[in-house]
Design an enzyme around this catalytic site. Structure first.
Site, PDB file in Angstrom:
ATOM      1  N   HIS A 291      -1.751  -1.637   2.572  1.00 38.81           N
ATOM      2  CA  HIS A 291      -1.440  -0.213   2.744  1.00 38.81           C
ATOM      3  C   HIS A 291      -2.635   0.545   3.316  1.00 38.81           C
ATOM      4  O   HIS A 291      -2.464   1.463   4.127  1.00 38.81           O
ATOM      5  CB  HIS A 291      -1.031   0.405   1.408  1.00 38.81           C
TER       6      HIS A 291
ATOM      7  N   ARG B  96      21.269  15.394  -7.954  1.00 35.97           N
ATOM      8  CA  ARG B  96      20.760  14.644  -9.117  1.00 35.97           C
ATOM      9  C   ARG B  96      21.216  13.184  -9.132  1.00 35.97           C
ATOM     10  O   ARG B  96      21.204  12.527 -10.181  1.00 35.97           O
ATOM     11  CB  ARG B  96      21.126  15.333 -10.435  1.00 35.97           C
TER      12      ARG B  96
ATOM     13  N   ARG C 147       5.973  -7.115 -12.644  1.00 32.99           N
ATOM     14  CA  ARG C 147       6.419  -6.765 -11.294  1.00 32.99           C
ATOM     15  C   ARG C 147       5.248  -6.397 -10.383  1.00 32.99           C
ATOM     16  O   ARG C 147       5.375  -6.450  -9.151  1.00 32.99           O
ATOM     17  CB  ARG C 147       7.432  -5.615 -11.358  1.00 32.99           C
TER      18      ARG C 147
ATOM     19  N   HIS D  29       3.626  -3.053   8.600  1.00 36.40           N
ATOM     20  CA  HIS D  29       3.489  -3.366   7.182  1.00 36.40           C
ATOM     21  C   HIS D  29       3.228  -4.850   6.922  1.00 36.40           C
ATOM     22  O   HIS D  29       2.287  -5.212   6.203  1.00 36.40           O
ATOM     23  CB  HIS D  29       4.747  -2.913   6.439  1.00 36.40           C
TER      24      HIS D  29
ATOM     25  N   GLU E 285       6.137 -11.202   4.214  1.00 29.79           N
ATOM     26  CA  GLU E 285       6.638 -10.923   2.861  1.00 29.79           C
ATOM     27  C   GLU E 285       7.277 -12.164   2.244  1.00 29.79           C
ATOM     28  O   GLU E 285       7.206 -12.367   1.025  1.00 29.79           O
ATOM     29  CB  GLU E 285       7.643  -9.774   2.895  1.00 29.79           C
TER      30      GLU E 285
ATOM     31  N   LYS F   4      13.196   0.206  -5.760  1.00 27.65           N
ATOM     32  CA  LYS F   4      12.086   1.107  -5.424  1.00 27.65           C
ATOM     33  C   LYS F   4      12.464   1.941  -4.204  1.00 27.65           C
ATOM     34  O   LYS F   4      12.903   1.401  -3.190  1.00 27.65           O
ATOM     35  CB  LYS F   4      10.816   0.310  -5.105  1.00 27.65           C
TER      36      LYS F   4
ATOM     37  N   LYS G 188      12.484 -12.522  -6.566  1.00 27.16           N
ATOM     38  CA  LYS G 188      12.333 -11.096  -6.880  1.00 27.16           C
ATOM     39  C   LYS G 188      13.290 -10.680  -7.991  1.00 27.16           C
ATOM     40  O   LYS G 188      12.922  -9.897  -8.873  1.00 27.16           O
ATOM     41  CB  LYS G 188      12.553 -10.233  -5.636  1.00 27.16           C
TER      42      LYS G 188
ATOM     43  N   ASN H 174       2.868  -6.976  -5.637  1.00 23.15           N
ATOM     44  CA  ASN H 174       1.964  -6.194  -4.793  1.00 23.15           C
ATOM     45  C   ASN H 174       0.874  -7.048  -4.146  1.00 23.15           C
ATOM     46  O   ASN H 174      -0.062  -6.498  -3.542  1.00 23.15           O
ATOM     47  CB  ASN H 174       1.308  -5.081  -5.624  1.00 23.15           C
TER      48      ASN H 174
ATOM     49  N   HIS I 212      -0.788  -6.002  -0.927  1.00 26.44           N
ATOM     50  CA  HIS I 212      -0.291  -4.678  -0.555  1.00 26.44           C
ATOM     51  C   HIS I 212      -1.331  -3.565  -0.682  1.00 26.44           C
ATOM     52  O   HIS I 212      -1.283  -2.598   0.076  1.00 26.44           O
ATOM     53  CB  HIS I 212       0.949  -4.328  -1.377  1.00 26.44           C
TER      54      HIS I 212
ATOM     55  N   GLU J 205       8.195  -1.797 -13.253  1.00 28.72           N
ATOM     56  CA  GLU J 205       6.836  -2.159 -12.850  1.00 28.72           C
ATOM     57  C   GLU J 205       5.787  -1.761 -13.890  1.00 28.72           C
ATOM     58  O   GLU J 205       4.753  -1.180 -13.579  1.00 28.72           O
ATOM     59  CB  GLU J 205       6.490  -1.540 -11.490  1.00 28.72           C
TER      60      GLU J 205
END
Length: 358
Positions: free
Chosen positions: A246, A119, A235, A258, A183, A141, A221, A239, A242, A231
């Site tokens: 993706h 957990r 935020r 990527h 990026e 993330k 960032k 993307n 992206h 997000e």
């Protein structure tokens, strides 16, 4: 040493300095309370695992290494489960710490392991790629891929700290280094014309500007994540490129990396925004030129239909609508929620125009 503070629900620091990994022991000792498991891939492990184990031993921290295969295939439920079973069999507990030593795949995988083992346990990000340093190691993330799409399983889990040594970028393959450049250019297009202009002189692995560029990107960032950790709104700007990127990764079976895919995604959006008179043609051309100067692609051979099939399953879509990032000018972008089918028109316009201007 440069320090950037990340002010989320759990605040932590990003430390950036060339040669940092050579003297990382005292920093690790300050953060780690129990044992440490260093998660890495085979390539990075061969280069740096012994160094980090030595630093742990000298700091009187019991440490071990777990290696996975390099590449996106390791961001799977199968590999994730194998790591959990190893940790359980070797008596790791919640008070121990996982160290993600590697690029974006290792950071995502390690973060999700840390978020879920017993957990939740602590973890430290030690990015060894430019892409991970400027983007995926910061902000919490974590994710795994499914057969149906990328990053469809994940959690938000902030690390104890991020330790970045730009010296290790010299060991990167040229293509992988360019992923991180893409990026980094993204942050310039989103927020910072001056940062964007730095890439008009192509960035290299030995570049003296690396530490400065990583700091600038991380600061941008950090500001966004502090305002929107989970997000919900702002935020989503991060993307940019992206959603299309993706889909290109998936369509290629991850043969297109990527950052290269994101570069194409940004180029497509720049062209579509220009065609819609949102972005000036001169700024569209600047974006394409900077990407090309840094050995990044600006077009794809995949059809709109193939790309849209993957976009339909993207986590940024709710099946009917999708939030996209429009480029207004270099240094200023905006979010727009549109019907999913309307986004197909953007892709059609962007791909057609990219081919016309390539």
């Amino acid at each position: 040493m440069t320090k950037v503070q990340i002010n989320t629900g759990f605040s932590y620091s990003v430390l950036i300095e060339k040669g940092l990994f050579q003297k990382i022991g005292p920093l690790l000792k300050n953060e780690i309370k129990g044992k440490a498991l260093v998660l890495t891939d085979e390539r990075v492990g061969n280069l740096y695992a012994d160094l980090i184990l030595k630093q742990l031993k000298e700091s009187e921290i019991q440490g071990d290494i777990y290696r996975v295969k390099e590449g996106e295939d390791s961001k799977s439920l199968c590999v994730y489960g194998e790591i959990l079973e190893y940790m359980a069999a070797n008596n790791y507990h919640r008070n121990d710490t996982l160290i993600s030593l590697g690029g974006g795949v290792i950071g995502d995988l390690g973060g999700f392991v840390a978020a879920t083992f017993q957990r939740g346990m602590e973890y430290i990000q030690m990015p060894t790629s430019l892409l991970a340093a400027v983007d995926s190691s910061v902000g919490g993330k974590t994710a795994l891929n499914l057969r149906e799409g990328k990053n469809l399983v994940g959690a938000f889990k902030q690390p104890l700290a991020v330790y970045c040594d730009p010296e290790v970028f010299k060991s990167m393959e040229r293509e992988r280094f360019a992923d991180g450049v893409a990026e980094s250019i993204k942050y310039g297009i989103l927020f910072d014309r001056d940062l964007f202009n730095l890439f008009k002189s192509p960035l290299t692995k030995e570049d003296e500007r690396l530490e400065e560029l990583v700091e600038k990107a991380v600061k941008h960032k950090a500001e966004v994540v502090a305002r929107d950790e989970f997000e919900k709104d702002e935020r989503k700007l991060l993307n940019l490129g992206h959603t299309i990127g993706h889909s290109i990764e998936r369509a290629s079976g991850f043969k297109i990396t990527h950052g290269h895919a994101v570069a194409i995604g940004m180029a497509v959006m720049a062209k579509a925004c220009s065609k819609r008179q949102i972005l000036k043609e001169t700024e569209r051309d600047e974006i394409l030129e900077v990407l090309k100067k840094n050995d990044l692609p600006t077009d794809t051979s995949f059809s709109v239909e193939v790309l849209f099939e993957h976009i339909y399953k993207d986590k940024k879509s709710d099946g009917k609508n999708i939030t996209i990032v429009e480029i207004e000018e270099i240094g200023k972008c905006r979010l727009k929620k549109i019907p999913l089918l309307s986004f197909k028109e953007y892709i059609e316009e962007g791909i057609d125009d990219c081919r016309d201007c390539s």
